[in-house]
Motif scaffolding. Structure first.
Motif, mmCIF file in Angstrom:
data_model
loop_
_atom_site.group_PDB
_atom_site.id
_atom_site.type_symbol
_atom_site.label_atom_id
_atom_site.label_comp_id
_atom_site.label_asym_id
_atom_site.label_seq_id
_atom_site.Cartn_x
_atom_site.Cartn_y
_atom_site.Cartn_z
ATOM 1 N N ALA A 63 0.847 -1.192 0.000
ATOM 2 C CA ALA A 63 0.000 0.000 0.000
ATOM 3 C C ALA A 63 0.877 1.234 0.000
ATOM 4 O O ALA A 63 2.007 1.217 0.481
ATOM 5 C CB ALA A 63 -0.918 0.007 1.226
ATOM 6 N N PRO B 186 -6.360 -0.958 -0.389
ATOM 7 C CA PRO B 186 -5.383 -1.019 0.701
ATOM 8 C C PRO B 186 -4.646 0.278 0.984
ATOM 9 O O PRO B 186 -3.912 0.357 1.963
ATOM 10 C CB PRO B 186 -4.397 -2.090 0.201
ATOM 11 C CG PRO B 186 -4.434 -1.948 -1.289
ATOM 12 C CD PRO B 186 -5.872 -1.617 -1.617
ATOM 13 N N PHE C 70 -3.564 4.559 1.335
ATOM 14 C CA PHE C 70 -3.783 5.657 2.266
ATOM 15 C C PHE C 70 -4.200 6.912 1.511
ATOM 16 O O PHE C 70 -3.865 7.090 0.339
ATOM 17 C CB PHE C 70 -2.500 5.986 3.045
ATOM 18 C CG PHE C 70 -1.956 4.864 3.870
ATOM 19 C CD1 PHE C 70 -2.345 4.711 5.190
ATOM 20 C CD2 PHE C 70 -1.039 3.967 3.338
ATOM 21 C CE1 PHE C 70 -1.827 3.684 5.970
ATOM 22 C CE2 PHE C 70 -0.517 2.941 4.099
ATOM 23 C CZ PHE C 70 -0.911 2.794 5.422
ATOM 24 N N CYS D 7 -6.723 5.832 10.635
ATOM 25 C CA CYS D 7 -6.393 5.458 9.256
ATOM 26 C C CYS D 7 -5.225 4.477 9.216
ATOM 27 O O CYS D 7 -5.260 3.463 8.494
ATOM 28 C CB CYS D 7 -6.050 6.701 8.437
ATOM 29 S SG CYS D 7 -7.434 7.817 8.131
ATOM 30 N N ARG E 195 -5.596 0.536 7.817
ATOM 31 C CA ARG E 195 -4.833 0.074 6.660
ATOM 32 C C ARG E 195 -3.832 -1.010 7.046
ATOM 33 O O ARG E 195 -3.609 -1.969 6.304
ATOM 34 C CB ARG E 195 -4.089 1.238 6.017
ATOM 35 C CG ARG E 195 -4.936 2.458 5.653
ATOM 36 C CD ARG E 195 -5.881 2.194 4.490
ATOM 37 N NE ARG E 195 -7.143 1.588 4.899
ATOM 38 C CZ ARG E 195 -8.018 1.059 4.056
ATOM 39 N NH1 ARG E 195 -7.766 1.040 2.768
ATOM 40 N NH2 ARG E 195 -9.141 0.547 4.485
#
Length: 344
Positions: free
Chosen positions: A156, A208, A210, A244, A248
């Motif tokens: 990610a 996946p 951010f 967050c 994730r």
């Protein structure tokens, strides 16, 4: 046993260190540039590069003197070759080339992100590959499976702002000064993390990656409304970032059952609230949680020297023609993400 001189100049810290293959840090020095950049509320690349020119040579001389060794005693010179502010990267890399050439020593061009990625192994000898890494800094926010030296699989990345970038921009919006991350963390201690309703971009999504640009914009709107105190805004923003990162990272931990540990590195990893939340997350997955000491999270020469030691052991060297790189992904084969994608 090998002794590596490491040089770091990718952003606004000028640093050098001597580290040996037994994980001993013989000497390290770091010169920050807060005074130079504070009037502008952020890093000015030209000012940063000029400061590196002025400071790097004396810092290298100081590190050698602190350790009581000469350049002839060093087995290789490791220097950050990217990614970063290209002017600063060039200062460190050219200095490294000059030292390596003058002393007839091997040159190791280190990816700054690999310096962060391998830094936990400098202080945790038992940390073996593969491990899951959350790399959170001013310019990068990634989840990586660290399979070995030079072998990374990106799971990610951010599609816009990095977490550290969001901290810095929020600090500027709230008038907290520079550097922004520590300033937000300090004042957040006096605030209510649930006082301001802020978004958690992509939380709950199967994607996946951010995203922090929307959160930063929401903070700006909340601040402009005048309805909230600065401590409450800071605390609520910090909690949103924590949520967050945890969400994730949960996806990545689920996807990597063979990871030996959950590791966090990079400047944002120095944030206490983030460390606490990630420690709890690792415990829920029954994985060891590893984080370098706070001073090793921010940019420093020891992590570059240690990455150099790992690459030296693997026989990975560079010639003097190696170029400085403003962008240098750890996983070049990773797919391009939607959005900006430039932090990949």
């Amino acid at each position: 046993m090998t002794l590596i001189l490491g040089l770091e100049s990718s952003c606004d810290e000028t640093a050098a260190a001597l580290v040996d293959s037994d994980r001993r840090i013989l000497a390290h020095r770091v010169a920050g540039q807060e005074a130079e950049h504070s009037p502008f509320g952020g890093v000015v690349p030209e000012i940063a590069a000029r400061a590196h020119v002025d400071r790097l040579a004396p810092i290298v001389a100081g590190v050698l003197a602190d350790a009581g060794v000469s350049l002839a005693d060093v087995d290789a010179v490791a220097a950050t070759a990217g990614p970063g502010l290209i002017g600063g990267v060039m200062v460190g890399l050219v200095t490294g080339k000059a030292l390596a050439h003058a002393a007839n020593k091997p040159l190791i061009a280190v990816n700054h992100l690999e310096g962060h990625a391998l830094s936990p192994r400098l202080v945790e000898p038992g940390l073996g590959f593969p491990y899951l890494l959350l790399l959170v800094s001013g310019g990068h926010c990634q989840l990586l499976l660290v399979k070995g030296v030079g072998d990374y699989r990106r799971l990610a990345t951010t599609i816009d702002d990095a977490a550290g970038e969001a901290f810095d921009k929020t600090a500027k919006l709230l008038g907290l000064g520079y550097p922004g991350g520590p300033a937000v963390e300090r004042i957040a201690q006096d605030g209510n993390p649930h006082a301001v309703p802020l978004p958690r971009p992509l939380v709950g999504s199967a994607e996946p990656h951010f995203s922090f640009a929307g959160l930063k914009s929401a903070v700006a709107r909340a601040a402009a409304s005048g309805a909230h105190s600065v401590p409450d805004l800071a605390a609520s923003f910090q909690q949103a970032v924590v949520d967050c990162l945890v969400d994730r990272s949960r996806i990545a931990l689920t996807a990597c059952p063979d990871a030996t540990a959950f590791v966090v590195a990079g400047g944002v990893a120095a944030n206490g609230a983030i460390r606490t939340a990630l420690t709890d997350l690792a415990a829920r997955f029954d994985r060891p949680f590893v984080a370098p000491p706070l001073w090793l999270c921010t940019d420093n020469g020891a992590m570059i020297a240690w990455a150099g030691a790992e690459r030296f052991a693997a026989g990975l060297f560079d010639d003097l023609s190696v170029a400085a790189r403003p962008r240098w992904p750890l996983d070049p084969a990773a797919e391009t993400v939607r959005g900006a994608g430039v932090k990949a």
